[in-house]
Design an enzyme around this catalytic site. Structure first.
Site, PDB file in Angstrom:
ATOM      1  N   ALA A  64      -5.744  12.144 -17.789  1.00  0.00           N
ATOM      2  CA  ALA A  64      -6.701  12.908 -18.578  1.00  0.00           C
ATOM      3  C   ALA A  64      -6.463  12.200 -19.897  1.00  0.00           C
ATOM      4  CB  ALA A  64      -6.139  14.438 -18.663  1.00  0.00           C
ATOM      5  N   GLY A 110      -4.999  12.997 -13.563  1.00  0.00           N
ATOM      6  CA  GLY A 110      -6.306  13.393 -13.451  1.00  0.00           C
ATOM      7  C   GLY A 110      -6.937  12.364 -12.668  1.00  0.00           C
ATOM      8  N   GLU A 113      -5.668  13.261  -9.025  1.00  0.00           N
ATOM      9  CA  GLU A 113      -6.254  14.583  -8.654  1.00  0.00           C
ATOM     10  C   GLU A 113      -7.746  14.370  -8.448  1.00  0.00           C
ATOM     11  OE1 GLU A 113      -3.909  18.041 -11.148  1.00  0.00           O
ATOM     12  OE2 GLU A 113      -4.855  16.222 -12.314  1.00  0.00           O
ATOM     13  N   GLU A 133       2.446  13.860 -14.924  1.00  0.00           N
ATOM     14  CA  GLU A 133       2.122  14.901 -16.031  1.00  0.00           C
ATOM     15  C   GLU A 133       3.561  15.572 -16.403  1.00  0.00           C
ATOM     16  OE1 GLU A 133      -1.548  15.220 -13.554  1.00  0.00           O
ATOM     17  OE2 GLU A 133       0.475  14.988 -13.214  1.00  0.00           O
TER      18      GLU A 133
END
Length: 259
Positions: A64, A110, A113, A133
């Site tokens: 992210a 991210g 994911e 994370e």
């Protein structure tokens, strides 16, 4: 289709969606919004029967946008960001046109994911995958805690998420996170080839297969079998079923009309 941070191309019946946000293809809000628009185009376009999703350059998606996360100042703001990513990734998983992730490089946070939301994953042998994370005092927010445990098992998901370590493509393959590991310079071509093989099948059978698996896996075996039987009954009434069976009996290649 012109977007700022995502490239959208059509190769026959396969849509190629490329995250193009240098240097590492980070998933900020604008990138997510562009990805959402590209997905909508692939869903709308009747010519598209499968999608390949990859990243520009040496990265798939390295995570992210940390600078954006750094500006979060309230619990509600954090939740809204997580829900934005979850909504878009749920759209990928909910598509009845299969999405093949071509993991051409770093696939972290991210990016991991995003890849897990795709139906199939092909990884370059040099790719690194992980959910780091926790190293930032965070947890995955775009579905990582849920999809990793479902793709593998609870113990593996806990290890990956609690250590924040990075893993090789071979390690990811051994635990079922990726379908194939290929030479780094072949990953996008291999993903396209797989997508084209799938695209040669009837669109209705493709969609019903995905529906049966994704709906059934969340139920008991008995309920899943009922879902399968219902969908099998529906597809028996299609023109493609008639054509497929007739072509088999006549020893020829079927000419599916997606009807």
């Amino acid at each position: 289709m012109q977007l700022e941070r995502v490239k959208y191309e059509l190769d026959g019946s396969v849509a190629i969606i490329t995250i193009n946000h240098p240097p590492v293809n980070a998933l900020g809000k604008k990138t997510l919004q562009d990805l959402d628009s590209a997905l909508d185009e692939a869903i709308r376009d009747q010519r598209v029967k499968a999608v390949v999703l990859t990243g520009e350059g040496r990265f798939f998606v390295a995570g992210a946008d940390i600078k954006e996360i750094n500006t979060i100042s309230s619990e509600d703001e954090g939740k809204k960001l997580a829900l934005l990513g979850q909504r878009i990734f749920n759209k990928i998983e909910g598509m009845r046109k299969p999405v093949v992730a071509a993991i051409n490089g770093a696939c972290l946070g991210g990016g991991m994911e995003l890849a897990m939301a795709c139906h199939l994953r092909i990884a370059a042998e040099s790719a690194k995958l992980g959910q780091p994370e926790i190293n930032l005092g965070l947890i995955p927010g775009y579905g990582g805690t849920q999809r990793l445990a479902r793709l593998t098992n609870k113990a593996i998901a806990l290890e990956w998420i609690l250590t924040g370590d990075q893993y090789s493509a071979d390690q990811a393959f051994r635990i079922g996170v990726v379908n194939r590991v290929v030479a780094s310079d072949r990953v996008v071509d291999e993903a396209k080839q797989l997508a084209k093989i799938i695209s040669s099948k009837g669109k209705i059978a493709i969609a019903k297969s995905i529906e049966a698996i994704y709906q059934g896996i969340e139920t008991t075996l008995e309920q899943g079998l009922e879902i399968e039987a219902n969908l099998f009954g529906e597809i028996c009434m299609t023109e493609d079923k008639k054509e497929g069976v007739q072509a088999f009996l006549e020893k020829r290649t079927p000419n599916f009309k997606d009807k």
